[in-house]
Write a protein that holds these residues in place. Structure first.
Motif, PDB file in Angstrom:
ATOM      1  N   GLU A  10       0.838  -1.202   0.000  1.00 13.60           N
ATOM      2  CA  GLU A  10       0.000   0.000   0.000  1.00 13.60           C
ATOM      3  C   GLU A  10       0.873   1.253   0.000  1.00 13.60           C
ATOM      4  O   GLU A  10       0.595   2.202  -0.715  1.00 13.60           O
ATOM      5  CB  GLU A  10      -0.911   0.009   1.223  1.00 13.60           C
ATOM      6  CG  GLU A  10      -2.018  -1.016   1.182  1.00 13.60           C
ATOM      7  CD  GLU A  10      -2.808  -1.087   2.472  1.00 13.60           C
ATOM      8  OE1 GLU A  10      -2.680  -0.164   3.315  1.00 13.60           O
ATOM      9  OE2 GLU A  10      -3.546  -2.055   2.646  1.00 13.60           O
ATOM     10  N   ARG A  11       1.920   1.244   0.819  1.00  9.34           N
ATOM     11  CA  ARG A  11       2.805   2.405   0.902  1.00  9.34           C
ATOM     12  C   ARG A  11       3.477   2.674  -0.432  1.00  9.34           C
ATOM     13  O   ARG A  11       3.551   3.820  -0.878  1.00  9.34           O
ATOM     14  CB  ARG A  11       3.857   2.198   1.993  1.00  9.34           C
ATOM     15  CG  ARG A  11       4.769   3.418   2.145  1.00  9.34           C
ATOM     16  CD  ARG A  11       5.794   3.242   3.215  1.00  9.34           C
ATOM     17  NE  ARG A  11       6.730   2.199   2.829  1.00  9.34           N
ATOM     18  CZ  ARG A  11       7.574   1.617   3.676  1.00  9.34           C
ATOM     19  NH1 ARG A  11       7.593   1.944   4.932  1.00  9.34           N
ATOM     20  NH2 ARG A  11       8.396   0.681   3.249  1.00  9.34           N
ATOM     21  N   CYS A  12       3.945   1.642  -1.106  1.00 11.26           N
ATOM     22  CA  CYS A  12       4.631   1.875  -2.383  1.00 11.26           C
ATOM     23  C   CYS A  12       3.663   2.421  -3.423  1.00 11.26           C
ATOM     24  O   CYS A  12       4.042   3.262  -4.234  1.00 11.26           O
ATOM     25  CB  CYS A  12       5.354   0.624  -2.867  1.00 11.26           C
ATOM     26  SG  CYS A  12       4.323  -0.745  -3.381  1.00 11.26           S
ATOM     27  N   VAL A  13       2.408   2.012  -3.376  1.00  8.70           N
ATOM     28  CA  VAL A  13       1.402   2.545  -4.311  1.00  8.70           C
ATOM     29  C   VAL A  13       1.110   4.007  -3.973  1.00  8.70           C
ATOM     30  O   VAL A  13       1.026   4.860  -4.866  1.00  8.70           O
ATOM     31  CB  VAL A  13       0.119   1.692  -4.287  1.00  8.70           C
ATOM     32  CG1 VAL A  13      -1.009   2.360  -5.053  1.00  8.70           C
ATOM     33  CG2 VAL A  13       0.398   0.298  -4.846  1.00  8.70           C
ATOM     34  N   THR A  45      11.087   1.341  -6.815  1.00 14.22           N
ATOM     35  CA  THR A  45      11.799   0.620  -7.858  1.00 14.22           C
ATOM     36  C   THR A  45      11.585  -0.887  -7.774  1.00 14.22           C
ATOM     37  O   THR A  45      11.407  -1.534  -8.804  1.00 14.22           O
ATOM     38  CB  THR A  45      13.312   0.915  -7.825  1.00 14.22           C
ATOM     39  OG1 THR A  45      13.821   0.600  -6.534  1.00 14.22           O
ATOM     40  CG2 THR A  45      13.593   2.348  -8.180  1.00 14.22           C
ATOM     41  N   VAL A  46      11.554  -1.436  -6.589  1.00 12.92           N
ATOM     42  CA  VAL A  46      11.444  -2.887  -6.440  1.00 12.92           C
ATOM     43  C   VAL A  46      10.008  -3.313  -6.101  1.00 12.92           C
ATOM     44  O   VAL A  46       9.401  -4.105  -6.816  1.00 12.92           O
ATOM     45  CB  VAL A  46      12.416  -3.398  -5.354  1.00 12.92           C
ATOM     46  CG1 VAL A  46      12.268  -4.889  -5.152  1.00 12.92           C
ATOM     47  CG2 VAL A  46      13.848  -3.042  -5.718  1.00 12.92           C
ATOM     48  N   LYS A  47       9.481  -2.776  -5.031  1.00  4.33           N
ATOM     49  CA  LYS A  47       8.175  -3.231  -4.536  1.00  4.33           C
ATOM     50  C   LYS A  47       7.018  -2.792  -5.423  1.00  4.33           C
ATOM     51  O   LYS A  47       6.075  -3.546  -5.632  1.00  4.33           O
ATOM     52  CB  LYS A  47       7.958  -2.745  -3.108  1.00  4.33           C
ATOM     53  CG  LYS A  47       8.964  -3.324  -2.131  1.00  4.33           C
ATOM     54  CD  LYS A  47       8.806  -2.761  -0.753  1.00  4.33           C
ATOM     55  CE  LYS A  47       9.903  -3.297   0.154  1.00  4.33           C
ATOM     56  NZ  LYS A  47       9.865  -2.668   1.472  1.00  4.33           N
ATOM     57  N   LEU A  48       7.081  -1.584  -5.943  1.00  2.00           N
ATOM     58  CA  LEU A  48       5.984  -1.082  -6.772  1.00  2.00           C
ATOM     59  C   LEU A  48       5.870  -1.870  -8.079  1.00  2.00           C
ATOM     60  O   LEU A  48       4.772  -2.108  -8.563  1.00  2.00           O
ATOM     61  CB  LEU A  48       6.157   0.407  -7.066  1.00  2.00           C
ATOM     62  CG  LEU A  48       5.033   1.075  -7.841  1.00  2.00           C
ATOM     63  CD1 LEU A  48       3.706   0.942  -7.095  1.00  2.00           C
ATOM     64  CD2 LEU A  48       5.343   2.539  -8.075  1.00  2.00           C
ATOM     65  N   GLU A  49       6.993  -2.298  -8.608  1.00  2.00           N
ATOM     66  CA  GLU A  49       6.960  -3.074  -9.849  1.00  2.00           C
ATOM     67  C   GLU A  49       6.160  -4.364  -9.659  1.00  2.00           C
ATOM     68  O   GLU A  49       5.428  -4.785 -10.542  1.00  2.00           O
ATOM     69  CB  GLU A  49       8.372  -3.393 -10.316  1.00  2.00           C
ATOM     70  CG  GLU A  49       8.413  -4.064 -11.678  1.00  2.00           C
ATOM     71  CD  GLU A  49       9.811  -4.205 -12.226  1.00  2.00           C
ATOM     72  OE1 GLU A  49       9.924  -4.423 -13.438  1.00  2.00           O
ATOM     73  OE2 GLU A  49      10.784  -4.103 -11.466  1.00  2.00           O
ATOM     74  N   ASN A  52       2.187  -2.972  -8.690  1.00  2.00           N
ATOM     75  CA  ASN A  52       1.388  -2.284  -9.705  1.00  2.00           C
ATOM     76  C   ASN A  52       2.315  -1.877 -10.855  1.00  2.00           C
ATOM     77  O   ASN A  52       2.907  -0.804 -10.846  1.00  2.00           O
ATOM     78  CB  ASN A  52       0.712  -1.055  -9.082  1.00  2.00           C
ATOM     79  CG  ASN A  52      -0.266  -0.390  -9.995  1.00  2.00           C
ATOM     80  OD1 ASN A  52      -0.140  -0.449 -11.212  1.00  2.00           O
ATOM     81  ND2 ASN A  52      -1.239   0.282  -9.411  1.00  2.00           N
ATOM     82  N   LYS A  53       2.426  -2.733 -11.840  1.00  2.00           N
ATOM     83  CA  LYS A  53       3.377  -2.536 -12.940  1.00  2.00           C
ATOM     84  C   LYS A  53       3.101  -1.263 -13.739  1.00  2.00           C
ATOM     85  O   LYS A  53       4.019  -0.529 -14.095  1.00  2.00           O
ATOM     86  CB  LYS A  53       3.339  -3.767 -13.860  1.00  2.00           C
ATOM     87  CG  LYS A  53       4.243  -3.682 -15.061  1.00  2.00           C
ATOM     88  CD  LYS A  53       5.698  -3.701 -14.695  1.00  2.00           C
ATOM     89  CE  LYS A  53       6.531  -3.791 -15.978  1.00  2.00           C
ATOM     90  NZ  LYS A  53       7.782  -3.107 -15.886  1.00  2.00           N
ATOM     91  N   VAL A  59       5.826   6.066 -12.827  1.00  2.00           N
ATOM     92  CA  VAL A  59       6.794   6.633 -11.877  1.00  2.00           C
ATOM     93  C   VAL A  59       8.184   6.655 -12.511  1.00  2.00           C
ATOM     94  O   VAL A  59       8.909   7.647 -12.397  1.00  2.00           O
ATOM     95  CB  VAL A  59       6.808   5.822 -10.563  1.00  2.00           C
ATOM     96  CG1 VAL A  59       7.973   6.225  -9.678  1.00  2.00           C
ATOM     97  CG2 VAL A  59       5.497   5.987  -9.819  1.00  2.00           C
ATOM     98  N   LYS A  60       8.544   5.586 -13.192  1.00  2.00           N
ATOM     99  CA  LYS A  60       9.857   5.520 -13.834  1.00  2.00           C
ATOM    100  C   LYS A  60      10.019   6.649 -14.853  1.00  2.00           C
ATOM    101  O   LYS A  60      11.080   7.266 -14.935  1.00  2.00           O
ATOM    102  CB  LYS A  60      10.037   4.166 -14.506  1.00  2.00           C
ATOM    103  CG  LYS A  60      11.430   3.937 -15.068  1.00  2.00           C
ATOM    104  CD  LYS A  60      11.618   2.498 -15.461  1.00  2.00           C
ATOM    105  CE  LYS A  60      12.923   2.165 -16.099  1.00  2.00           C
ATOM    106  NZ  LYS A  60      13.965   3.135 -16.179  1.00  2.00           N
ATOM    107  N   ALA A  61       8.963   6.958 -15.587  1.00  2.00           N
ATOM    108  CA  ALA A  61       9.020   8.047 -16.566  1.00  2.00           C
ATOM    109  C   ALA A  61       9.263   9.388 -15.872  1.00  2.00           C
ATOM    110  O   ALA A  61      10.079  10.199 -16.325  1.00  2.00           O
ATOM    111  CB  ALA A  61       7.736   8.096 -17.382  1.00  2.00           C
ATOM    112  N   VAL A  62       8.575   9.630 -14.759  1.00  2.00           N
ATOM    113  CA  VAL A  62       8.764  10.880 -14.000  1.00  2.00           C
ATOM    114  C   VAL A  62      10.184  10.957 -13.455  1.00  2.00           C
ATOM    115  O   VAL A  62      10.854  11.992 -13.565  1.00  2.00           O
ATOM    116  CB  VAL A  62       7.739  10.994 -12.848  1.00  2.00           C
ATOM    117  CG1 VAL A  62       8.064  12.167 -11.931  1.00  2.00           C
ATOM    118  CG2 VAL A  62       6.331  11.122 -13.402  1.00  2.00           C
TER     119      VAL A  62
END
Length: 92
Positions: A10-13, A45-49, A52-53, A59-62
């Motif tokens: 939840e936190r990573c989202v 970088t790790v958990k969010l992938e 929620n891909k 996020v990676k684009a930002v």
């Protein structure tokens, strides 16, 4: 242990959504949520992938955009610093 994993996801989202909505840097996000830059970076970088891909890709684009612009922000900060120092010197 499962509850802890769910709260981490939840936190990573939440962090990912904040970065995308505010075009925020890792440092600004860490400051906003009162956690370390390392924690933010690990979460997005790790958990969010895994959690929620599609959000991870946004996020990676930002973050890639921020990385390309950081030398500009650094130059502006240095310019402000020396301008303030020169104004203080003149005022003395």
């Amino acid at each position: 242990m499962k509850q802890r994993t769910e709260s981490n996801q939840e936190r990573c989202v939440i962090l990912g959504k904040y970065i995308v909505e505010n075009n925020a840097t890792v440092r600004a996000t860490a400051r906003q949520f009162g956690i370390s830059k390392s924690t933010v970076h690990q979460d997005i970088t790790v958990k969010l992938e895994k959690a929620n891909k599609s959000l991870h890709d946004e996020v990676k684009a930002v973050l890639d955009k921020n990385k390309q612009e950081r030398h500009i922000r650094g130059g502006e900060a240095t310019k402000r610093k020396y301008k303030e120092l020169s104004q203080k010197k003149i005022g003395t």
